[in-house]
Design a protein around this motif. Sequence first.
Motif, mmCIF file in Angstrom:
data_model
loop_
_atom_site.group_PDB
_atom_site.id
_atom_site.type_symbol
_atom_site.label_atom_id
_atom_site.label_comp_id
_atom_site.label_asym_id
_atom_site.label_seq_id
_atom_site.Cartn_x
_atom_site.Cartn_y
_atom_site.Cartn_z
ATOM 1 N N TRP A 192 0.839 -1.204 0.000
ATOM 2 C CA TRP A 192 0.000 0.000 0.000
ATOM 3 C C TRP A 192 0.872 1.251 0.000
ATOM 4 C CZ3 TRP A 192 -5.037 1.537 -0.261
ATOM 5 C CH2 TRP A 192 -5.370 2.780 0.265
ATOM 6 N N PHE A 193 1.912 1.256 0.839
ATOM 7 C CA PHE A 193 2.832 2.396 0.897
ATOM 8 C C PHE A 193 3.494 2.633 -0.458
ATOM 9 C CE2 PHE A 193 7.358 3.460 1.086
ATOM 10 C CZ PHE A 193 7.284 4.770 1.546
ATOM 11 N N LEU A 194 4.061 1.580 -1.045
ATOM 12 C CA LEU A 194 4.784 1.733 -2.307
ATOM 13 C C LEU A 194 3.865 2.224 -3.420
ATOM 14 C CD1 LEU A 194 7.043 -1.437 -2.083
ATOM 15 C CD2 LEU A 194 7.842 0.939 -2.168
ATOM 16 N N ASN A 195 2.624 1.805 -3.390
ATOM 17 C CA ASN A 195 1.687 2.248 -4.419
ATOM 18 C C ASN A 195 1.254 3.707 -4.249
ATOM 19 O OD1 ASN A 195 1.509 0.012 -6.125
ATOM 20 N ND2 ASN A 195 0.035 -1.028 -4.799
ATOM 21 N N GLN A 196 1.614 4.312 -3.117
ATOM 22 C CA GLN A 196 1.330 5.737 -2.909
ATOM 23 C C GLN A 196 2.493 6.625 -3.375
ATOM 24 O OE1 GLN A 196 -1.807 6.399 -1.582
ATOM 25 N NE2 GLN A 196 -1.972 4.180 -1.640
ATOM 26 N N GLN A 197 3.635 6.004 -3.713
ATOM 27 C CA GLN A 197 4.823 6.774 -4.055
ATOM 28 C C GLN A 197 5.008 6.876 -5.572
ATOM 29 O OE1 GLN A 197 5.980 8.123 -1.244
ATOM 30 N NE2 GLN A 197 4.468 6.761 -0.258
ATOM 31 N N SER A 198 5.654 7.953 -5.997
ATOM 32 C CA SER A 198 5.892 8.159 -7.421
ATOM 33 C C SER A 198 6.972 7.201 -7.929
ATOM 34 C CB SER A 198 6.336 9.602 -7.680
ATOM 35 O OG SER A 198 7.621 9.824 -7.110
ATOM 36 N N THR A 199 6.959 6.954 -9.212
ATOM 37 C CA THR A 199 7.970 6.090 -9.820
ATOM 38 C C THR A 199 9.363 6.667 -9.621
ATOM 39 O OG1 THR A 199 6.404 5.303 -11.487
ATOM 40 C CG2 THR A 199 8.744 5.051 -11.980
ATOM 41 N N SER A 200 9.512 7.974 -9.768
ATOM 42 C CA SER A 200 10.835 8.605 -9.606
ATOM 43 C C SER A 200 11.352 8.443 -8.182
ATOM 44 C CB SER A 200 10.762 10.085 -9.984
ATOM 45 O OG SER A 200 9.831 10.770 -9.154
ATOM 46 N N TRP A 201 10.448 8.550 -7.184
ATOM 47 C CA TRP A 201 10.871 8.374 -5.782
ATOM 48 C C TRP A 201 11.333 6.942 -5.550
ATOM 49 C CZ3 TRP A 201 9.786 5.415 -1.539
ATOM 50 C CH2 TRP A 201 10.264 5.873 -0.300
ATOM 51 N N LYS A 202 10.589 5.972 -6.043
ATOM 52 C CA LYS A 202 10.968 4.569 -5.851
ATOM 53 C C LYS A 202 12.272 4.250 -6.578
ATOM 54 C CE LYS A 202 6.694 3.299 -6.924
ATOM 55 N NZ LYS A 202 5.447 2.551 -7.156
ATOM 56 N N ASP A 203 12.452 4.799 -7.778
ATOM 57 C CA ASP A 203 13.692 4.563 -8.516
ATOM 58 C C ASP A 203 14.902 5.093 -7.753
ATOM 59 O OD1 ASP A 203 12.334 3.345 -10.551
ATOM 60 O OD2 ASP A 203 12.361 5.088 -11.905
ATOM 61 N N ILE A 313 -7.862 -8.688 -1.145
ATOM 62 C CA ILE A 313 -6.761 -7.824 -0.736
ATOM 63 C C ILE A 313 -5.604 -7.776 -1.729
ATOM 64 C CG2 ILE A 313 -7.226 -8.002 1.738
ATOM 65 C CD1 ILE A 313 -5.105 -10.133 1.907
ATOM 66 N N MET A 314 -5.701 -8.424 -2.891
ATOM 67 C CA MET A 314 -4.589 -8.364 -3.845
ATOM 68 C C MET A 314 -4.517 -6.974 -4.449
ATOM 69 S SD MET A 314 -2.235 -10.393 -4.571
ATOM 70 C CE MET A 314 -0.769 -10.257 -5.597
ATOM 71 N N MET A 315 -3.334 -6.379 -4.395
ATOM 72 C CA MET A 315 -3.158 -4.984 -4.792
ATOM 73 C C MET A 315 -2.392 -4.870 -6.101
ATOM 74 S SD MET A 315 -1.974 -3.600 -1.066
ATOM 75 C CE MET A 315 -3.002 -3.854 0.368
ATOM 76 N N ARG A 316 -2.252 -3.633 -6.576
ATOM 77 C CA ARG A 316 -1.427 -3.385 -7.752
ATOM 78 C C ARG A 316 0.032 -3.711 -7.431
ATOM 79 N NH1 ARG A 316 -3.732 1.431 -7.009
ATOM 80 N NH2 ARG A 316 -1.702 2.423 -6.784
ATOM 81 N N HIS A 317 0.780 -4.089 -8.461
ATOM 82 C CA HIS A 317 2.215 -4.340 -8.280
ATOM 83 C C HIS A 317 2.884 -3.051 -7.796
ATOM 84 C CE1 HIS A 317 6.398 -5.364 -9.102
ATOM 85 N NE2 HIS A 317 6.012 -6.618 -9.250
ATOM 86 N N PRO A 318 3.803 -3.149 -6.817
ATOM 87 C CA PRO A 318 4.427 -1.929 -6.271
ATOM 88 C C PRO A 318 5.430 -1.266 -7.198
ATOM 89 C CG PRO A 318 5.373 -3.892 -5.254
ATOM 90 C CD PRO A 318 4.196 -4.363 -6.076
ATOM 91 N N MET A 319 5.715 -1.887 -8.342
ATOM 92 C CA MET A 319 6.619 -1.315 -9.352
ATOM 93 C C MET A 319 8.043 -1.136 -8.840
ATOM 94 S SD MET A 319 4.789 -1.303 -11.994
ATOM 95 C CE MET A 319 5.790 -0.388 -13.168
ATOM 96 N N VAL A 320 8.495 -2.101 -8.055
ATOM 97 C CA VAL A 320 9.905 -2.266 -7.701
ATOM 98 C C VAL A 320 10.183 -3.764 -7.774
ATOM 99 C CG1 VAL A 320 10.008 -0.241 -6.186
ATOM 100 C CG2 VAL A 320 9.424 -2.470 -5.218
#
Length: 415
Positions: A192-203, A313-320
Amino acid sequence: MIVVNAFVILLLYSFVNDGAAKRAPVVIVPGDMASPIDCKVTDQENCEKRTGWFRLWLRVEDVLRGRFSCISSNLRTLFNTKTNTSHSPHGVQTRVAGWGNTSVVEYLDPSHLAKLFHIGSDAAAMVQALVSWGYERDVSIRGAPYDFRYAMASQPEWIAKLRILIEDTWRLNNKTKVAIISHSMGGLFATWFLNQQSTSWKDKFVHCFVPLSTPWGGSIGSLWGITSGYNLGIPIIKSKDLRESQRTTETNYMMIPDPRFYGTNVTFIETLKQNFSLHPKDIESFFYTSGNDIGEKIYKKVSVENELPSPGIMMRHPMVKTYCFYGTGLSTAAKLIYERGFPDSQPKKVVYSDGDGTISRESLSGCRFWQKSININNDQRQKTENLGIHGVSHSGIFADSVFLNSLEDILLVRN
């Protein structure tokens, strides 16, 4: 001479590689009921007579002294149907203790009694392994505890604090990307946390995500808890003392099993008068029949606010980059059979299936859905590995050699 030169070349090669490869610092997100909660009571009629702040969850000594009924009473939440929010009872204040510290995720209760009963020390083996690899507590190993009673959307302050903690850990460790390691329900919070963050922040800040023993498809234990009380397999805790707090805990409703994993016609609870599946009408009837009207309201709240399918409860992939580990091959509760006294008595019989002893294999292996998505999109941010380890329990994953050997490699950051 040729041998010496070859040795020198090999040594230089090792130095170059050591310089090019370093390990990602770690932030640990604990599982359900694995975060310490402090309490302060101002109501004179409360069963608790201690003054000032004290540890409510968990002190094993308090449980052994027969105080668990009082602990559960103060741990419960109340649901306001007008504001659609949950809160502590009148005269009870709570706070999560030990933010950022390694100790709170290593030992929920550091006492000798807790260690004797093996309660609340799940992550200790992994932390000790990290230290043996050169990690430092409170510097390159950080803890991100949360109030496990409330669903993610009910505590946005945790999202903000975790972002700051990851950035701080990144700075403390020479701007090295951070690995997020979660256990059990902590995997839902971290996703849930990771899905709230921008792609640039996670990168910039996140090296990878390592969810362990995550109930992606829900847990029969949650249904058990809100039906008749579930003591989490801890014999010194009475199930009936826990039911009141479990029936008011948002996260228990968030983890009602997901029909996408099991189907809508699979029966999870049998009684003398009626059986209950995951069909929406059965879910509605279950709340009514078990005398839990407020539970249906909480269930609807968490399903909407946390963007969960209904139920699910299955969520979107966190993209990391994501590495999912879980245990298999252990008998795990799959169906509860009640006879007389439903829902106040404990189930007369439990039917078991494959899992890690706590969560079913169907639920634990949810990352398989993410694996399918990368085959379609070919986005390396969606890289997902999904590994079931035979014979490993829900909490035993922390000490498992297959997991730890894999983790040591996963944490390497190669420039």
